[in-house]
Design a protein around this motif. Structure first.
Motif, mmCIF file in Angstrom:
data_model
loop_
_atom_site.group_PDB
_atom_site.id
_atom_site.type_symbol
_atom_site.label_atom_id
_atom_site.label_comp_id
_atom_site.label_asym_id
_atom_site.label_seq_id
_atom_site.Cartn_x
_atom_site.Cartn_y
_atom_site.Cartn_z
ATOM 1 N N ASN A 88 0.837 -1.214 0.000
ATOM 2 C CA ASN A 88 0.000 0.000 0.000
ATOM 3 C C ASN A 88 0.863 1.251 0.000
ATOM 4 O O ASN A 88 0.566 2.236 -0.694
ATOM 5 C CB ASN A 88 -0.919 0.000 1.221
ATOM 6 C CG ASN A 88 -2.082 -0.959 1.081
ATOM 7 O OD1 ASN A 88 -2.404 -1.403 -0.016
ATOM 8 N ND2 ASN A 88 -2.727 -1.282 2.191
ATOM 9 N N LEU A 89 1.921 1.223 0.801
ATOM 10 C CA LEU A 89 2.823 2.378 0.864
ATOM 11 C C LEU A 89 3.509 2.605 -0.479
ATOM 12 O O LEU A 89 3.621 3.745 -0.955
ATOM 13 C CB LEU A 89 3.857 2.155 1.968
ATOM 14 C CG LEU A 89 4.885 3.274 2.184
ATOM 15 C CD1 LEU A 89 4.200 4.550 2.658
ATOM 16 C CD2 LEU A 89 5.947 2.832 3.192
ATOM 17 N N LEU A 90 3.937 1.530 -1.109
ATOM 18 C CA LEU A 90 4.649 1.658 -2.383
ATOM 19 C C LEU A 90 3.754 2.183 -3.498
ATOM 20 O O LEU A 90 4.235 2.850 -4.424
ATOM 21 C CB LEU A 90 5.240 0.304 -2.789
ATOM 22 C CG LEU A 90 6.443 -0.176 -1.963
ATOM 23 C CD1 LEU A 90 6.777 -1.623 -2.276
ATOM 24 C CD2 LEU A 90 7.655 0.716 -2.227
ATOM 25 N N LEU A 224 -1.938 -12.865 -7.652
ATOM 26 C CA LEU A 224 -1.499 -11.643 -8.313
ATOM 27 C C LEU A 224 -2.239 -10.419 -7.782
ATOM 28 O O LEU A 224 -1.686 -9.318 -7.753
ATOM 29 C CB LEU A 224 -1.722 -11.772 -9.825
ATOM 30 C CG LEU A 224 -1.029 -10.725 -10.711
ATOM 31 C CD1 LEU A 224 0.482 -10.827 -10.581
ATOM 32 C CD2 LEU A 224 -1.441 -10.895 -12.167
ATOM 33 N N THR A 225 -3.477 -10.598 -7.327
ATOM 34 C CA THR A 225 -4.248 -9.462 -6.797
ATOM 35 C C THR A 225 -3.667 -8.926 -5.493
ATOM 36 O O THR A 225 -3.986 -7.805 -5.082
ATOM 37 C CB THR A 225 -5.713 -9.869 -6.570
ATOM 38 O OG1 THR A 225 -5.751 -11.012 -5.691
ATOM 39 C CG2 THR A 225 -6.391 -10.221 -7.889
ATOM 40 N N ASP A 226 -2.804 -9.720 -4.840
ATOM 41 C CA ASP A 226 -2.149 -9.225 -3.620
ATOM 42 C C ASP A 226 -1.196 -8.078 -3.920
ATOM 43 O O ASP A 226 -0.746 -7.387 -2.991
ATOM 44 C CB ASP A 226 -1.383 -10.357 -2.945
ATOM 45 C CG ASP A 226 -2.301 -11.403 -2.333
ATOM 46 O OD1 ASP A 226 -3.462 -11.060 -2.050
ATOM 47 O OD2 ASP A 226 -1.862 -12.562 -2.156
ATOM 48 N N LEU A 227 -0.858 -7.878 -5.190
ATOM 49 C CA LEU A 227 -0.003 -6.758 -5.579
ATOM 50 C C LEU A 227 -0.753 -5.430 -5.596
ATOM 51 O O LEU A 227 -0.133 -4.369 -5.663
ATOM 52 C CB LEU A 227 0.600 -7.007 -6.961
ATOM 53 C CG LEU A 227 1.727 -8.039 -7.049
ATOM 54 C CD1 LEU A 227 2.020 -8.371 -8.507
ATOM 55 C CD2 LEU A 227 2.983 -7.522 -6.358
ATOM 56 N N LEU A 228 -2.078 -5.491 -5.558
ATOM 57 C CA LEU A 228 -2.885 -4.273 -5.639
ATOM 58 C C LEU A 228 -3.077 -3.665 -4.258
ATOM 59 O O LEU A 228 -3.084 -4.382 -3.244
ATOM 60 C CB LEU A 228 -4.244 -4.591 -6.264
ATOM 61 C CG LEU A 228 -4.221 -5.137 -7.691
ATOM 62 C CD1 LEU A 228 -5.625 -5.517 -8.136
ATOM 63 C CD2 LEU A 228 -3.612 -4.127 -8.644
ATOM 64 N N PRO A 229 -3.260 -2.340 -4.181
ATOM 65 C CA PRO A 229 -3.530 -1.712 -2.883
ATOM 66 C C PRO A 229 -4.896 -2.129 -2.357
ATOM 67 O O PRO A 229 -5.825 -2.383 -3.132
ATOM 68 C CB PRO A 229 -3.469 -0.215 -3.199
ATOM 69 C CG PRO A 229 -3.805 -0.120 -4.649
ATOM 70 C CD PRO A 229 -3.250 -1.363 -5.289
ATOM 71 N N LYS A 230 -5.042 -2.187 -1.036
ATOM 72 C CA LYS A 230 -6.322 -2.613 -0.455
ATOM 73 C C LYS A 230 -6.454 -2.077 0.964
ATOM 74 O O LYS A 230 -5.459 -1.725 1.624
ATOM 75 C CB LYS A 230 -6.405 -4.134 -0.443
ATOM 76 C CG LYS A 230 -5.338 -4.809 0.409
ATOM 77 C CD LYS A 230 -5.399 -6.327 0.287
ATOM 78 C CE LYS A 230 -4.943 -6.775 -1.073
ATOM 79 N NZ LYS A 230 -4.867 -8.253 -1.192
#
Length: 546
Positions: A88-90, A224-230
Motif C-alpha cells: 500500500n505504501l509503495l 497476483l491481486t495481492d499486488l494491488l492496494p487494499k
C-alpha cells in the motif's frame, strides 16, 4: 550460528546481485554509448542536447522524486514484515509521480527556454511523452521492491535488458529511416521502454506467484491481486514506521537530486550553455561516467541491502553481534580498496587517453574543442564518485532515523553551495566548472561519511578505512604509468596517423598490465575477495578470505 549464516547468505546474495547488476549496467551503457555515437551522424547536436539533457532530466526527476525515498525505506524491511501495508505504501509512488509529472511538464513548457521549432521541432510532444513514460514505469514499483528484497536477480536483468534493447532498436531504425521525425522518435522509444519494463514484471509475477520457487523463498504473496492496494481491517493501511522513515528519506532525496543532476538544472533554468554545448557536454559526461554507472552504482545498491541486513539501524557496535560487525567491517574495507583502485586507475590513464577516446568516438567535433579537458576532469570526479558511493552506502544503511534527519541539513548546505559554485565556476571555466563544483561537493560528502564511519567503528578493533591506503609498490606503479602515458600522449597522439595511435595504445596497455600485476601481488586479500564474491561459482569457498 544461525544469525551468522543469515549474514553470510545476505553477503552472497548482495555480491550476486552486484555482479548481475554490473553486467546489466554494462549492457545498458554500451547500448546507449553505441546509440549516441550512431545518432550523432543523423541528428543535430541541439537535438541530442534537448533529449539527453532537457527531456531525460524531466523523466529522471519525476521517477527519482516519486520512488527513491520509498525504495530506501522499504528495502530495509526484511521478509518478516507485513507486506500488505508495505505494498500500500509503495503504491503511493504512482499518484506522487502523476503530481510531479504534471507540475514539471508545466514548468518545462512555460518557465524554461523553448528550442527553436525550426531546429528542434515537436518539443511539446517530447515533454508530454517523457512525463507519461515516468508514470508508467512507477506502476512496476511494488514488484521491483519485492524482487529486490527476495533477491529475484533474473527478473531485473531480463526486464531492464529487454526494455533497453527494444528502445535502442526502435531508435536506431527510426533515426535511419525517418530522421526528420526528430523528437517523435525519442518520445516513442522512451514510452516503449517503460511499457516493456512494466509488462516484463507483470508476466514474471504472473508465473512466479504460487510456484514452488516462490514457496522456497517464503514469498509473502499468494495471488497476483495481492499486488494491488487494499484496505486492511483492524490495522493501519500503511506501516506507520516505514511511512515516517520514507518521509525522512524523501526530504533528503529532494536535496540529493539537486546534487546529482545539479548541472542539468542549471543548464535548463539559467541557460548557461546553449543547446549545442549541452549536447557536447552530455556526450562527454556519458562517456566519462560509464564506469561509475555500470560498476559503482550496482555495488552501492547491492551492498546497501547487505549492510542493512547484517547491521541493525541506529544501534551502536557494542549492542550488535560481534561476528556481524566483523563481517561488515571486512566487507567495507575490501569494497573501499576495490573502488579506490578502480578510480585511481581511471584517473591516471584517463588523462592521457581522453583526447584519443573522443576522437575515435565523435571525431574532431569532440576532440578539438573543450571535450578532452572535460573528460580529463571527469576522470578525477569518477575517483570521488567511487569512494563516496561506498561510504554513503554504509552510512545510510546504519544511521538512525534521527541521524538521517540531521544529515538532511548537511545535504541542504551542500546543495546550496553546489548551486553557487556551479554557477560561478561555469561562468569562469565554462562546462568544466560543472565538474569542478561536483568534485568539491563530493569531497565534502566523503569527509562527512568518513567521519561517521570512523566514529562508528572506534569502540571496536576494526579499522575499515584503512582500505583507502595504497601500498608503496602500487603508488610507484601508478606514478610510472602516468609519466609514460603522458609522454606517449604528447609525442604520439592524436593527429600523427594510425601507426602512432597504435603505439600510444600499446604503451597504455603495457602500463595497465603492469598496474594489474602489481595489484595481484600486493593486494592478495582483495584478489581473494573479488574471486570469492564476484567470480566464484563455489559458494562454499566464498568466505575464506576473512
Amino acid at each position: 550460528m544461525a544469525a551468522q549464516m543469515k549474514a553470510r547468505e545476505a553477503l552472497t546474495s548482495a555480491a550476486t546481485l552486484a555482479s548481475h547488476s554490473a553486467g546489466l549496467q554494462v549492457l545498458f551503457r554500451v547500448l546507449t554509448f553505441v546509440m549516441n555515437g550512431y545518432t550523432l551522424r543523423y541528428v543535430s547536436k541541439e537535438t541530442v542536447g534537448i533529449v539527453n539533457v532537457r527531456l531525460m532530466l524531466l523523466y529522471s526527476t519525476v521517477v527519482f522524486l516519486a520512488r527513491e525515498a520509498f525504495r530506501k525505506a522499504c528495502l530495509n524491511v526484511g521478509v518478516e514484515r507485513k507486506w500488505s501495508q508495505i505494498i500500500n505504501l509503495l503504491w503511493l509512488t504512482v499518484p506522487l509521480g502523476i503530481f510531479w509529472a504534471l507540475l514539471l511538464a508545466w514548468v518545462w513548457l512555460n518557465l524554461v527556454e523553448i528550442p527553436d521549432p525550426a531546429v528542434v521541432p515537436h518539443y511539446e510532444v517530447g515533454v508530454i511523452a517523457f512525463g507519461i513514460s515516468a508514470v508508467v514505469e512507477l506502476l512496476s514499483e511494488p514488484m521491483w521492491v519485492l524482487a529486490q528484497v527476495h533477491m529475484l536477480v533474473r527478473l531485473k536483468v531480463i526486464a531492464e535488458s529487454l526494455a533497453m534493447a527494444v528502445k535502442c532498436i526502435l531508435t536506431v531504425v527510426c533515426i535511419t529511416l525517418v530522421p526528420h521525425w526528430g523528437l517523435y522518435v525519442f518520445s516513442l522509444a522512451q514510452l516503449l521502454y517503460s511499457s516493456t519494463l512494466l509488462m516484463c514484471y507483470l508476466l514474471y509475477f504472473m508465473k512466479f506467484i504460487g510456484s514452488q520457487e516462490a514457496q522456497k523463498k517464503s514469498f509473502p504473496l499468494s495471488t497476483l491481486t495481492d499486488l494491488l492496494p487494499k484496505l486492511l481491517p483492524y490495522q493501519h493501511v500503511v506501516d506507520l514506521r516505514l511511512a515516517k522513515l520514507t518521509w525522512t528519506f524523501y526530504k533528503q532525496c529532494c536535496l540529493k537530486q539537486i546534487l546529482t543532476e545539479g548541472e542539468r538544472y542549471l543548464m535548463t533554468f539559467l541557460n548557461i550553455l546553449n543547446f549545442g554545448e549541452q549536447g557536447v557536454y552530455d556526450i562527454v559526461n556519458n562517456l566519462g561516467s560509464l564506469v561509475a554507472r555500470f560498476l559503482f552504482l550496482p555495488i552501492e545498491e547491492s551492498f546497501y541491502i547487505f549492510f542493512a541486513s547484517v547491521l541493525e539501524r541506529g544501534k551502536e557496535t557494542r549492542h550488535q553481534r560481534e561476528e556481524e560487525v566483523h563481517l561488515a567491517a571486512i566487507v567495507l574495507k575490501m569494497l573501499l580498496k576495490l573502488v579506490l583502485l578502480i578510480g585511481v586507475t581511471i584517473s591516471v590513464f584517463g588523462y592521457s587517453y581522453s583526447e584519443l577516446a573522443l576522437d575515435i568516438y565523435g571525431g574532431s567535433m569532440l576532440s578539438s574543442g573543450p571535450g578532452p579537458g572535460l573528460l580529463r576532469c571527469y576522470c578525477v570526479y569518477v575517483l570521488l564518485i567511487a569512494v563516496n558511493g561506498v561510504t554513503e552506502c554504509f552510512t545510510f544503511a546504519v544511521m538512525s532515523n534521527e541521524e538521517v534527519g540531521r544529515y538532511n541539513f548537511v545535504m541542504l548546505g551542500l546543495s546550496l553551495s553546489f548551486l553557487g559554485l556551479s554557477y560561478c565556476l561555469t561562468l569562469w571555466q565554462g562546462a568544466v566548472g560543472f565538474i569542478l563544483a561536483n568534485c568539491l561537493n563530493m569531497a565534502l560528502r566523503i569527509m562527512h561519511s568518513l567521519r561517521y564511519i570512523s566514529c562508528y567503528f572506534r569502540p571496536t578493533e576494526h579499522r575499515p578505512l584503512r582500505g583507502l591506503q595504497l601500498s608503496a609498490p602500487l603508488c610507484l606503479a601508478y606514478l610510472a604509468s602516468g609519466i609514460v602515458t603522458v609522454l606517449s600522449q604528447v609525442t604520439l597522439c592524436c593527429g600523427q596517423g594510425l601507426m602512432f595511435r597504435s603505439l600510444h595504445i600499446l604503451f597504455g596497455a603495457l602500463c595497465l598490465i603492469t598496474v594489474l600485476v602489481t595489484i595481484f601481488f600486493s593486494e592478495p586479500k582483495l584478489v581473494q575477495f573479488i574471486r570469492g564474491h564476484f567470480l566464484s561459482q563455489d559458494k562454499a569457498k566464498m568466505f575464506k578470505w576473512d
